[in-house]
Structure formats: C-alpha cells, structure tokens
Write a protein that holds these residues in place. Structure first.
Motif, short mmCIF file in Angstrom:
data_model
loop_
_atom_site.label_atom_id
_atom_site.label_comp_id
_atom_site.label_asym_id
_atom_site.label_seq_id
_atom_site.Cartn_x
_atom_site.Cartn_y
_atom_site.Cartn_z
N LEU A 134 0.81 -1.22 0.00
CA LEU A 134 0.00 0.00 0.00
C LEU A 134 0.85 1.27 0.00
CD1 LEU A 134 -2.86 -0.97 2.48
CD2 LEU A 134 -2.82 -1.13 -0.01
N TRP A 135 2.16 1.11 0.01
CA TRP A 135 3.02 2.30 -0.05
C TRP A 135 3.05 2.86 -1.46
CZ3 TRP A 135 7.62 3.32 -2.76
CH2 TRP A 135 8.25 4.52 -2.42
N LYS A 136 3.03 4.21 -1.55
CA LYS A 136 3.14 4.89 -2.84
C LYS A 136 4.24 5.92 -2.75
CE LYS A 136 -1.75 4.33 -4.02
NZ LYS A 136 -3.03 5.02 -4.37
N GLN A 182 4.60 9.61 -0.90
CA GLN A 182 3.54 9.67 0.10
C GLN A 182 4.04 9.02 1.38
OE1 GLN A 182 -0.40 8.50 -1.13
NE2 GLN A 182 -0.09 9.25 -3.21
N PHE A 183 3.44 9.39 2.50
CA PHE A 183 3.93 8.93 3.79
C PHE A 183 3.44 7.55 4.23
CE2 PHE A 183 3.84 13.69 4.55
CZ PHE A 183 5.18 13.85 4.24
N PRO A 184 2.17 7.24 4.11
CA PRO A 184 1.67 6.02 4.75
C PRO A 184 2.36 4.75 4.26
CG PRO A 184 -0.15 7.43 4.08
CD PRO A 184 1.09 8.00 3.45
N TYR A 187 8.45 8.01 12.77
CA TYR A 187 8.92 6.65 12.51
C TYR A 187 7.72 5.75 12.25
CZ TYR A 187 13.87 7.13 13.86
OH TYR A 187 15.21 7.44 13.91
N SER A 188 7.85 4.86 11.26
CA SER A 188 6.82 3.85 11.04
C SER A 188 6.79 2.92 12.25
CB SER A 188 7.12 3.05 9.76
OG SER A 188 7.03 3.89 8.64
N ARG A 189 5.61 2.68 12.76
CA ARG A 189 5.43 1.99 14.04
C ARG A 189 5.41 0.47 13.85
NH1 ARG A 189 0.12 3.26 17.81
NH2 ARG A 189 0.94 2.45 19.81
N ILE A 190 6.39 -0.20 14.42
CA ILE A 190 6.51 -1.65 14.24
C ILE A 190 5.29 -2.39 14.75
CG2 ILE A 190 7.75 -3.70 15.06
CD1 ILE A 190 9.18 -2.37 12.77
N SER A 191 4.73 -1.98 15.88
CA SER A 191 3.57 -2.69 16.42
C SER A 191 2.40 -2.66 15.44
CB SER A 191 3.15 -2.10 17.77
OG SER A 191 2.79 -0.74 17.66
N HIS A 192 2.30 -1.60 14.64
CA HIS A 192 1.24 -1.49 13.63
C HIS A 192 1.50 -2.43 12.46
CE1 HIS A 192 -1.90 0.57 11.26
NE2 HIS A 192 -1.07 0.44 10.25
N PHE A 193 2.76 -2.58 12.08
CA PHE A 193 3.10 -3.36 10.89
C PHE A 193 3.58 -4.77 11.20
CE2 PHE A 193 3.66 1.07 9.42
CZ PHE A 193 2.82 1.03 8.31
N LYS A 194 3.53 -5.17 12.45
CA LYS A 194 4.04 -6.48 12.86
C LYS A 194 3.39 -7.62 12.09
CE LYS A 194 4.75 -9.35 16.99
NZ LYS A 194 3.74 -10.42 16.80
N SER A 195 2.08 -7.58 11.94
CA SER A 195 1.39 -8.67 11.23
C SER A 195 1.82 -8.75 9.77
CB SER A 195 -0.13 -8.48 11.31
OG SER A 195 -0.58 -8.61 12.63
N TRP A 196 1.98 -7.58 9.12
CA TRP A 196 2.43 -7.59 7.72
C TRP A 196 3.83 -8.18 7.62
CZ3 TRP A 196 6.62 -5.08 5.36
CH2 TRP A 196 6.69 -5.27 3.98
#
Length: 264
Positions: free
Chosen positions: A97-99, A102-104, A233-242
């Motif tokens: 979903l990264w572009k 863009q930030f997200p 910083y991109s939050r590891i807990s948010h992206f852990k499942s990915w």
C-alpha cells in the motif's frame, strides 16, 4: 495550493548520521554506536561515487526491516554493510500500500543473499505502550547538530537517544529537544538514516519500535535537523502482522517478538 506546497516540503525532509546536541561531545555518540550489533547500512552509487543510501535493522540473520522509500532505490546485488563485513541484496519487498512521494505504509523488507552470523537480531515490538520510552537511533548518514543543522556525511556510525512523545496508528513521533528538556545524548535522524531503527534495550533483548521515515521541520522554517523538528517513525507494532505474514509467505520463520511483548 498551500497544502500541496506543505506536502512537498514535508517530503523533502524525508529522514535519511545522526544529528546530535551542539553542547555534547561527538565522541560520546560514536562510542554509543559501538554497542550496536543489529544495524546495517545500504550503499548506492552516484556519478561513480559510493554513498550511504539508507539504514536498516536485522530481524533475522538474513532479513532486514527498513523504510519503503529507501527500498525503492535498492537494487538486487546492492551492497549492505554490517560492522566491517559486506553483504548483498537478494530480494526487496515494499509494503503493497506504499506509494512513492507519500507517507503512509513506509516500510519494507530486504533479504540478504547470505546470512549474517554474528549479529544480535532485533525483536519486533508489539505493545501499544511506546509513549515515554527512551529509545536509541543508529545510523551513518549525514551528521550535524541542533544549532547548525545538517552538515554533511562522514560515514561514521553514531547513535543517539530520544523519547517517544506520541504514538498514532502507524506512527511514532520524537521531538529534537535542547537544554534541560533534552537527554544527555539527545539526537535525531539525518539524511542517510532513513529506514534506521528506534531500539529499546533490555537485559535479554533488543526490540525495534520504529523505522525512520520522515521529518517535519515546519517548526524550524523547514531547516532539517535543528532543535524543534519532529521525527516520524513507522510503528513496528502497527506493521508487525504484515512483516510476519510476508516472511511466512517467503517460507521464512516469523521474527521473534519482544519478551512478554515489552522491554525496558
């Protein structure tokens, strides 16, 4: 059109050696970096000259987590440095979903063509209690200090500390403080440190809380690296499942999580 200018300026401050306090010894930041055993540097080539293209953290002996905006410029076979050893890139996987520009979802995984055997593997932080944690940044990108801002690159590995001031869905935020509000080795990321870690240390683990993504320098009149900037910083807990699902799809064991979901 004002909001478009704002976005453009924010993107130009993408966080990429470490920017330190003007009133602290640079040697102290260099010494702190010597304790690191989990961080790698990516290298690129521009006009025939090698440069630090970004930073990452080992989450297995062959896999690195970094920022997607760093990974977009990495090439298969590209150079990766850990300590004094050189490795090469086998595969790059950016968040779907990264572009660009863009930030997200600014997170990616990089696989090395050979395993690192002497590293301390960073474990994934999966709790939501990051605010107030004192973390360590590591990198060898551009250096400077909070008064002068970014000076230039010397490829010297440095480390600095900061405190998580906000945690919002996929972001952790840090402010570059000065004076009595600052930690003894307060610092912030500089150009070349993108993709680098926010580590939390305990007696039995190195946990990664975040990945350096971008810097909001609006408070300093868009002067990057000066006191008052906010680091995102991109939050590891948010992206852990990915991260876990992506590695499992690559027939790799999922990275370890922090003991009891916490450290420090």
């Amino acid at each position: 059109m004002k909001w478009m200018l704002l976005i453009s300026l924010l993107i130009s401050c993408a966080s990429e050696a470490i920017i330190i306090r003007h009133d602290a010894a640079d040697t102290a930041y260099i010494e702190l970096a010597k304790t690191d055993n989990s961080t790698v540097s990516f290298y690129g080539v521009y006009k025939g000259k090698e440069f630090v293209a970004g930073t990452g953290s080992l989450i297995s002996n062959q896999w690195i987590v970094t920022a997607a905006h760093v990974a977009k410029d990495l090439v298969i076979g590209g150079k990766v440095q850990f300590k004094d050893d050189t490795y090469h890139i086998e595969k790059v996987i950016r968040h779907p979903l990264w572009k660009d520009q863009q930030f997200p979802n600014d997170i990616a995984l990089v696989k090395l063509s050979s395993a690192v055997t002497n590293a301390t593997i960073a474990k994934l932080y999966d709790s939501s209690n990051e605010i107030g944690k004192v973390v360590t940044f590591v990198g060898r990108g551009d250096n400077g200090d909070g008064v002068t801002g970014v000076v230039g690159a010397d490829e010297q590995l440095r480390a600095a500390n900061n405190v998580v001031t906000a945690a919002d869905e996929q972001w952790l935020r840090f402010v570059f403080d000065r004076g009595t509000d600052a930690l003894p080795l307060e610092g912030i990321s500089g150009p070349g440190d993108s993709g680098g870690p926010a580590y939390l240390y305990s007696d039995d683990a190195v946990c990664i809380l975040g990945v350096s993504s971008w810097q909001n320098a609006e408070a300093t009149g868009w002067e990057e690296g000066k006191y008052g900037v906010t680091e995102n910083y991109s939050r590891i807990s948010h992206f852990k499942s990915w991260i876990e699902q992506t590695m499992l799809q690559e027939s790799q064991p999922a990275p370890e999580a922090c003991p009891n979901g916490d450290a420090g």
